[in-house]
Scaffold this active site. Structure first.
Site, PDB file in Angstrom:
ATOM      1  N   LEU A 104     -45.121 -45.815  50.968  1.00 39.70           N
ATOM      2  CA  LEU A 104     -43.947 -45.052  50.508  1.00 39.70           C
ATOM      3  C   LEU A 104     -44.380 -43.826  49.705  1.00 39.70           C
ATOM      4  CD1 LEU A 104     -41.405 -47.912  49.617  1.00 39.70           C
ATOM      5  CD2 LEU A 104     -41.640 -46.641  51.756  1.00 39.70           C
ATOM      6  N   ALA A 135     -50.542 -42.148  57.612  1.00 44.35           N
ATOM      7  CA  ALA A 135     -51.436 -40.991  57.449  1.00 44.35           C
ATOM      8  C   ALA A 135     -50.783 -39.975  56.527  1.00 44.35           C
ATOM      9  CB  ALA A 135     -51.703 -40.331  58.808  1.00 44.35           C
ATOM     10  N   THR A 170     -56.792 -41.599  52.991  1.00 48.57           N
ATOM     11  CA  THR A 170     -55.865 -42.375  53.835  1.00 48.57           C
ATOM     12  C   THR A 170     -56.275 -42.335  55.307  1.00 48.57           C
ATOM     13  OG1 THR A 170     -53.966 -42.217  52.371  1.00 48.57           O
ATOM     14  CG2 THR A 170     -53.485 -42.418  54.718  1.00 48.57           C
ATOM     15  N   THR A 201     -53.804 -37.429  67.347  1.00 46.61           N
ATOM     16  CA  THR A 201     -53.042 -36.191  67.528  1.00 46.61           C
ATOM     17  C   THR A 201     -53.771 -35.198  68.425  1.00 46.61           C
ATOM     18  OG1 THR A 201     -52.362 -34.190  66.316  1.00 46.61           O
ATOM     19  CG2 THR A 201     -54.019 -35.518  65.264  1.00 46.61           C
ATOM     20  N   ASP A 202     -53.006 -34.295  69.026  1.00 47.14           N
ATOM     21  CA  ASP A 202     -53.632 -33.232  69.846  1.00 47.14           C
ATOM     22  C   ASP A 202     -54.472 -32.287  68.983  1.00 47.14           C
ATOM     23  OD1 ASP A 202     -51.529 -31.863  68.562  1.00 47.14           O
ATOM     24  OD2 ASP A 202     -50.632 -31.100  70.416  1.00 47.14           O
ATOM     25  N   GLU A 203     -54.252 -32.324  67.651  1.00 48.55           N
ATOM     26  CA  GLU A 203     -54.984 -31.389  66.781  1.00 48.55           C
ATOM     27  C   GLU A 203     -56.472 -31.716  66.711  1.00 48.55           C
ATOM     28  OE1 GLU A 203     -52.940 -30.047  63.303  1.00 48.55           O
ATOM     29  OE2 GLU A 203     -51.012 -30.677  64.090  1.00 48.55           O
ATOM     30  N   SER A 243     -59.773 -35.008  59.488  1.00 49.84           N
ATOM     31  CA  SER A 243     -59.645 -36.407  59.058  1.00 49.84           C
ATOM     32  C   SER A 243     -59.108 -37.264  60.210  1.00 49.84           C
ATOM     33  CB  SER A 243     -58.746 -36.514  57.817  1.00 49.84           C
ATOM     34  OG  SER A 243     -57.410 -36.188  58.124  1.00 49.84           O
ATOM     35  N   ASN A 275     -47.097 -32.206  69.041  1.00 47.92           N
ATOM     36  CA  ASN A 275     -46.115 -31.999  67.960  1.00 47.92           C
ATOM     37  C   ASN A 275     -44.823 -32.716  68.325  1.00 47.92           C
ATOM     38  OD1 ASN A 275     -47.982 -29.641  67.600  1.00 47.92           O
ATOM     39  ND2 ASN A 275     -46.529 -29.176  65.962  1.00 47.92           N
ATOM     40  N   PRO A 280     -39.532 -18.897  57.290  1.00 47.44           N
ATOM     41  CA  PRO A 280     -40.842 -18.273  57.133  1.00 47.44           C
ATOM     42  C   PRO A 280     -41.771 -18.547  58.321  1.00 47.44           C
ATOM     43  CG  PRO A 280     -40.717 -20.274  55.806  1.00 47.44           C
ATOM     44  CD  PRO A 280     -39.394 -20.147  56.498  1.00 47.44           C
ATOM     45  N   ASP A 320     -50.030 -15.619  57.147  1.00 44.96           N
ATOM     46  CA  ASP A 320     -50.389 -16.716  58.040  1.00 44.96           C
ATOM     47  C   ASP A 320     -51.056 -17.867  57.292  1.00 44.96           C
ATOM     48  OD1 ASP A 320     -50.606 -18.027  60.427  1.00 44.96           O
ATOM     49  OD2 ASP A 320     -51.779 -16.467  61.443  1.00 44.96           O
ATOM     50  N   HIS A 326     -55.226 -20.974  61.143  1.00 45.88           N
ATOM     51  CA  HIS A 326     -54.093 -21.429  61.967  1.00 45.88           C
ATOM     52  C   HIS A 326     -54.497 -21.598  63.439  1.00 45.88           C
ATOM     53  CE1 HIS A 326     -49.476 -20.742  62.637  1.00 45.88           C
ATOM     54  NE2 HIS A 326     -49.919 -21.840  63.231  1.00 45.88           N
TER      55      HIS A 326
HETATM   56  P1  NAD Z   1     -45.084 -38.875  58.184  1.00 43.84           P
HETATM   57  O1  NAD Z   1     -45.820 -38.004  57.233  1.00 43.84           O
HETATM   58  O2  NAD Z   1     -43.650 -38.636  58.451  1.00 43.84           O
HETATM   59  O3  NAD Z   1     -45.218 -40.405  57.715  1.00 43.84           O
HETATM   60  C1  NAD Z   1     -46.425 -40.969  57.298  1.00 43.84           C
HETATM   61  C2  NAD Z   1     -46.127 -42.381  56.791  1.00 43.84           C
HETATM   62  O4  NAD Z   1     -47.362 -42.977  56.367  1.00 43.84           O
HETATM   63  C3  NAD Z   1     -45.189 -42.415  55.576  1.00 43.84           C
HETATM   64  O5  NAD Z   1     -44.263 -43.452  55.725  1.00 43.84           O
HETATM   65  C4  NAD Z   1     -46.133 -42.675  54.409  1.00 43.84           C
HETATM   66  O6  NAD Z   1     -45.514 -43.317  53.311  1.00 43.84           O
HETATM   67  C5  NAD Z   1     -47.169 -43.558  55.083  1.00 43.84           C
HETATM   68  N1  NAD Z   1     -48.469 -43.537  54.382  1.00 43.84           N
HETATM   69  C6  NAD Z   1     -49.162 -42.454  53.958  1.00 43.84           C
HETATM   70  N2  NAD Z   1     -50.297 -42.838  53.349  1.00 43.84           N
HETATM   71  C7  NAD Z   1     -50.328 -44.194  53.404  1.00 43.84           C
HETATM   72  C8  NAD Z   1     -51.258 -45.177  52.971  1.00 43.84           C
HETATM   73  N3  NAD Z   1     -52.386 -44.837  52.342  1.00 43.84           N
HETATM   74  N4  NAD Z   1     -50.984 -46.479  53.216  1.00 43.84           N
HETATM   75  C9  NAD Z   1     -49.829 -46.846  53.834  1.00 43.84           C
HETATM   76  N5  NAD Z   1     -48.917 -45.945  54.261  1.00 43.84           N
HETATM   77  C10 NAD Z   1     -49.163 -44.654  54.053  1.00 43.84           C
HETATM   78  O7  NAD Z   1     -45.948 -38.846  59.511  1.00 43.84           O
HETATM   79  P2  NAD Z   1     -45.497 -38.763  61.053  1.00 43.84           P
HETATM   80  O8  NAD Z   1     -45.189 -37.366  61.384  1.00 43.84           O
HETATM   81  O9  NAD Z   1     -44.515 -39.825  61.317  1.00 43.84           O
HETATM   82  O10 NAD Z   1     -46.880 -39.113  61.744  1.00 43.84           O
HETATM   83  C11 NAD Z   1     -47.227 -40.470  62.034  1.00 43.84           C
HETATM   84  C12 NAD Z   1     -48.563 -40.513  62.720  1.00 43.84           C
HETATM   85  O11 NAD Z   1     -48.525 -39.750  63.923  1.00 43.84           O
HETATM   86  C13 NAD Z   1     -49.701 -39.916  61.894  1.00 43.84           C
HETATM   87  O12 NAD Z   1     -50.858 -40.689  62.090  1.00 43.84           O
HETATM   88  C14 NAD Z   1     -49.875 -38.526  62.467  1.00 43.84           C
HETATM   89  O13 NAD Z   1     -51.189 -38.072  62.292  1.00 43.84           O
HETATM   90  C15 NAD Z   1     -49.544 -38.772  63.919  1.00 43.84           C
HETATM   91  N6  NAD Z   1     -49.013 -37.618  64.657  1.00 43.84           N
HETATM   92  C16 NAD Z   1     -47.959 -36.903  64.162  1.00 43.84           C
HETATM   93  C17 NAD Z   1     -47.430 -35.852  64.913  1.00 43.84           C
HETATM   94  C18 NAD Z   1     -46.232 -35.070  64.439  1.00 43.84           C
HETATM   95  O14 NAD Z   1     -45.834 -34.107  65.107  1.00 43.84           O
HETATM   96  N7  NAD Z   1     -45.595 -35.425  63.345  1.00 43.84           N
HETATM   97  C19 NAD Z   1     -47.988 -35.533  66.162  1.00 43.84           C
HETATM   98  C20 NAD Z   1     -49.065 -36.286  66.633  1.00 43.84           C
HETATM   99  C21 NAD Z   1     -49.557 -37.348  65.872  1.00 43.84           C
HETATM  100  P1  TYD Z   2     -46.094 -27.767  61.855  1.00 42.88           P
HETATM  101  O1  TYD Z   2     -44.765 -28.388  62.083  1.00 42.88           O
HETATM  102  O2  TYD Z   2     -46.639 -27.699  60.492  1.00 42.88           O
HETATM  103  O3  TYD Z   2     -47.099 -28.509  62.847  1.00 42.88           O
HETATM  104  P2  TYD Z   2     -48.656 -28.174  63.192  1.00 42.88           P
HETATM  105  O4  TYD Z   2     -49.157 -27.121  62.333  1.00 42.88           O
HETATM  106  O5  TYD Z   2     -49.279 -29.473  62.881  1.00 42.88           O
HETATM  107  O6  TYD Z   2     -48.653 -27.817  64.637  1.00 42.88           O
HETATM  108  O7  TYD Z   2     -46.070 -26.275  62.410  1.00 42.88           O
HETATM  109  C1  TYD Z   2     -45.752 -26.010  63.752  1.00 42.88           C
HETATM  110  C2  TYD Z   2     -46.034 -24.539  63.992  1.00 42.88           C
HETATM  111  O8  TYD Z   2     -45.158 -23.753  63.188  1.00 42.88           O
HETATM  112  C3  TYD Z   2     -47.446 -24.139  63.596  1.00 42.88           C
HETATM  113  O9  TYD Z   2     -47.924 -23.158  64.513  1.00 42.88           O
HETATM  114  C4  TYD Z   2     -47.269 -23.541  62.223  1.00 42.88           C
HETATM  115  C5  TYD Z   2     -45.892 -22.901  62.306  1.00 42.88           C
HETATM  116  N1  TYD Z   2     -45.171 -22.863  61.029  1.00 42.88           N
HETATM  117  C6  TYD Z   2     -44.634 -21.672  60.584  1.00 42.88           C
HETATM  118  O10 TYD Z   2     -44.754 -20.629  61.247  1.00 42.88           O
HETATM  119  N2  TYD Z   2     -43.981 -21.636  59.389  1.00 42.88           N
HETATM  120  C7  TYD Z   2     -43.844 -22.747  58.621  1.00 42.88           C
HETATM  121  O11 TYD Z   2     -43.246 -22.665  57.516  1.00 42.88           O
HETATM  122  C8  TYD Z   2     -44.388 -23.992  59.095  1.00 42.88           C
HETATM  123  C9  TYD Z   2     -44.257 -25.246  58.288  1.00 42.88           C
HETATM  124  C10 TYD Z   2     -45.044 -23.994  60.304  1.00 42.88           C
END
Ligand code: NAD
Ligand code: TYD
Length: 346
Positions: A41, A89, A106, A130-132, A158, A184, A210, A277, A281
């Site tokens: 949490l 994460a 984490t 992730t694709d990153e 990480s 994403n 922004p 930027d 990025h």
């Molecule tokens: P989020 O940031 O919305 O949620 C992360 C969750 O992990 C939260 O509930 C947080 O409380 C919990 N958490 C954080 N540190 C913790 C710890 N030490 N122990 C236990 N719980 C912990 O993340 P999300 O966007 O739902 O992403 C979930 C997963 O998917 C991540 O592993 C992320 O890298 C991966 N992912 C996300 C995206 C995206 O677009 N959001 C895309 C590809 C992969």
């Molecule tokens: P984000 O949702 O942070 O995902 P990621 O960087 O992991 O792909 O951002 C998506 C795209 O939007 C990324 O190219 C960064 C850009 N971005 C902005 O231009 N302005 C912003 O304020 C944020 C948060 C992201």
């Protein structure tokens, strides 16, 4: 080798954006499954993401840190867990630039602890990557699962370390693991630090959007629903030890994404501001998803539809994000954007 349907799941990070969508999806599809959410949490972990489900006898919450081996072991043993799905994460690139060390704690050490518990208790682990991890890629390429990892932000590095630890454990100890690398995601309950919910909620409030740099960076904005069905497909039909990309395979520029958000909300495009930027990025992510499709999976949503639908969800669910935006989030927002917006161009 493929596996049978898991019955007792430990979903780490299940109170976050994708984890909570996955828990909701899984419980609806697998009515004989029990889910234990294990979540620290943090600011991104929100019990209200599962507000309608806590009454269910099939769902419970353990508040804990995935880096705490005793707590993870106890949660697994007390609940007869046969599958860990690791969403937990730190997830935001900009936060990883402002304060990177917790990302290692984490994402790397926490995942390592889960691997140790999975090894000790003989439990399958599915890891969300992730694709990153592929780094940013050239226009003529789509990342495939065998590509070398080349992360470029503290967050991505990480996640790449965790991804490789999971693979190393499969090779060294032969433990049953699978990995999905998601594009994403967009959809309900995404913390408003990420681009689509940030732009949607700013637009609804009439605040500037922004856009970093020229806004020509490319992303595959996949609906979180499709990520959940992709993970389910790998859990039920994937080959143990394998990695699967999950996305739509179609990307758009951030400026196109912003246009879709503003049109979906009926807001004026003059809200767009180009700001300084993000350092390092990544210009473009794009993944080939044929390996997952070969298991019979198809995405339901086009990215344009996914972004528009997500934007409308924020318009219809102010109850969810208004308390976040008026609270702790403000401090982060000012640190990240106040100076940038003061120097913004049209
Ligand atoms: P989020 O940031 O919305 O949620 C992360 C969750 O992990 C939260 O509930 C947080 O409380 C919990 N958490 C954080 N540190 C913790 C710890 N030490 N122990 C236990 N719980 C912990 O993340 P999300 O966007 O739902 O992403 C979930 C997963 O998917 C991540 O592993 C992320 O890298 C991966 N992912 C996300 C995206 C995206 O677009 N959001 C895309 C590809 C992969
Ligand atoms: P984000 O949702 O942070 O995902 P990621 O960087 O992991 O792909 O951002 C998506 C795209 O939007 C990324 O190219 C960064 C850009 N971005 C902005 O231009 N302005 C912003 O304020 C944020 C948060 C992201």
């Amino acid at each position: 080798m493929t596996t049978s349907t898991p019955k007792n799941l430990l979903v780490t990070g299940g109170c976050g954006f994708i984890g909570s969508n996955f828990v909701r999806y899984w419980l609806a599809q697998h009515t004989d499954s029990n889910v234990v959410v294990f979540d620290k949490l943090t600011y991104a972990g929100r019990k209200e993401n599962l507000h309608d489900l806590w009454e269910s006898p099939l769902l419970s919450l353990v508040v804990g840190d995935i880096g705490d081996m005793d707590a993870v072991r106890a949660a697994c043993q007390n609940n007869n867990i046969d599958l860990i799905v690791n969403f937990a994460a730190e997830t935001h690139v900009d936060q990883s630039i402002l304060g990177p060390l917790v990302f290692t704690d984490t994402n790397v050490r926490g995942t390592h602890v889960l691997l140790e518990v999975a090894r000790e208790l003989g439990i399958r682990l599915h890891h969300i990557s992730t694709d990153e991890v592929y780094g940013h890629i050239k226009d003529d390429h789509q990342s495939v699962e065998t590509d070398e990892l080349a992360p470029r932000s503290p967050y991505a590095a990480s996640k790449a370390a965790a991804d490789q630890l999971v693979q190393a454990y499969a090779i060294t100890y032969g433990i049953p693991v699978t990995i999905t690398r998601g594009a994403n995601n967009v959809g309900p309950y995404q913390y408003p630090e990420k681009a689509v919910p940030l732009f949607s909620t700013n637009a609804i409030l009439g605040e500037p959007l922004p856009v970093y740099g020229d806004g020509m960076q490319m992303r595959d904005y996949a609906h979180v629903y499709d990520h959940c069905t992709g993970i389910e497909t790998v859990l039920l039909k994937g080959e143990i030890g394998q990695v699967y990309n999950v996305g739509t395979g179609r990307e758009m520029t951030n400026l196109e994404m912003v246009d879709i958000v503003l049109d979906a909300l009926g807001k004026d495009h003059s809200l767009v501001k180009h700001v300084t930027d993000r350092p390092g990025h990544d210009r473009r992510y794009s993944m080939n998803v044929d390996k997952l499709k070969a298991l019979g999976w198809e995405p339901k949503y086009d990215p344009k539809q996914a972004v528009a639908e997500a934007a409308r969800w924020y318009a219809e669910n102010r109850w969810w994000w208004e308390p976040i935006r008026s609270g702790e989030f403000r401090e982060y927002y000012n640190k990240q954007y106040a100076e940038r917006l003061a120097g913004a161009t049209k």
